[in-house]
Design an enzyme around this catalytic site. Structure first.
Site, PDB file in Angstrom:
ATOM      1  N   THR A 119     -10.036  10.698  -8.330  1.00  0.00           N
ATOM      2  CA  THR A 119      -8.679  10.964  -8.802  1.00  0.00           C
ATOM      3  C   THR A 119      -7.659   9.919  -8.350  1.00  0.00           C
ATOM      4  OG1 THR A 119      -8.084  12.318  -6.875  1.00  0.00           O
ATOM      5  CG2 THR A 119      -9.139  13.444  -8.728  1.00  0.00           C
ATOM      6  N   ASP A 120      -6.508   9.970  -9.021  1.00  0.00           N
ATOM      7  CA  ASP A 120      -5.369   9.151  -8.615  1.00  0.00           C
ATOM      8  C   ASP A 120      -4.557   9.927  -7.578  1.00  0.00           C
ATOM      9  OD1 ASP A 120      -3.869  11.053 -10.013  1.00  0.00           O
ATOM     10  OD2 ASP A 120      -3.490   9.730 -11.717  1.00  0.00           O
ATOM     11  N   ALA A 121      -3.425   9.418  -7.190  1.00  0.00           N
ATOM     12  CA  ALA A 121      -2.606  10.052  -6.154  1.00  0.00           C
ATOM     13  C   ALA A 121      -2.099  11.433  -6.572  1.00  0.00           C
ATOM     14  CB  ALA A 121      -1.420   9.151  -5.803  1.00  0.00           C
TER      15      ALA A 121
ATOM     16  N   ILE B 297      -5.348  13.680 -10.572  1.00  0.00           N
ATOM     17  CA  ILE B 297      -5.886  13.633 -11.934  1.00  0.00           C
ATOM     18  C   ILE B 297      -7.009  12.602 -11.981  1.00  0.00           C
ATOM     19  CG2 ILE B 297      -5.325  13.012 -14.324  1.00  0.00           C
ATOM     20  CD1 ILE B 297      -2.510  14.105 -13.790  1.00  0.00           C
TER      21      ILE B 297
END
Length: 145
Positions: A21-23, A26
């Site tokens: 995931t991103d920060a 997601i």
């Protein structure tokens, strides 16, 4: 669209980890490619075809083409079902319809059409699909005649 409950469609259960995931939690778009690669590999393995044996015979498989559509994002800790359904093949290639669903409600997150080419490991040049893979595709690809 194939029925996600169809028993002829291979399904691989996965979970989204923080590394995917991103920060914001997601799933990063390229991670879906990893999920689909795993599903194709596990489909082949579940059919009794050993990929190591292919490597020993100078056979490798590479993604030649992919069309992908992202519908809804997956998020951290989601349980996923990733499908692999062979849809067509030729002398040196095979195509798959692949989908990623959220397992709990079967929401379609992502779908792709993927063409995989058979190549000689040492040269990268196209080569004929091995007989065991041809037989596997012949028995699993639904023809529309």
């Amino acid at each position: 669209m194939a029925d996600p409950q169809d028993p002829s469609v291979f399904e691989l259960p996965l979970r989204v980890y923080i590394e995917d995931t991103d920060a914001g939690g997601i799933v990063f778009h390229a991670k879906y490619l990893h999920y689909m690669e795993r599903a194709r590999t596990e489909w082949v393995r579940s059919c009794g075809v050993g990929l190591r044996a292919g490597l020993a015979e100078n056979i490798s498989y590479v993604v030649q083409r992919m069309g992908i559509h992202y519908s809804v994002p997956a998020r951290l800790d989601d349980r996923l079902l990733v499908t692999a359904e062979p849809s067509a093949y030729g002398r040196v290639w095979m195509e798959f319809k692949q989908r990623v669903y959220r397992a709990e409600d079967r929401t379609l997150l992502c779908e792709a059409d993927v063409r995989v080419a058979c190549v000689a490991l040492d040269s990268g040049r196209p080569r004929r699909l091995p007989e065991n893979m041809q037989a596997l595709l012949q028995s699993n690809v639904q023809t529309t005649e």
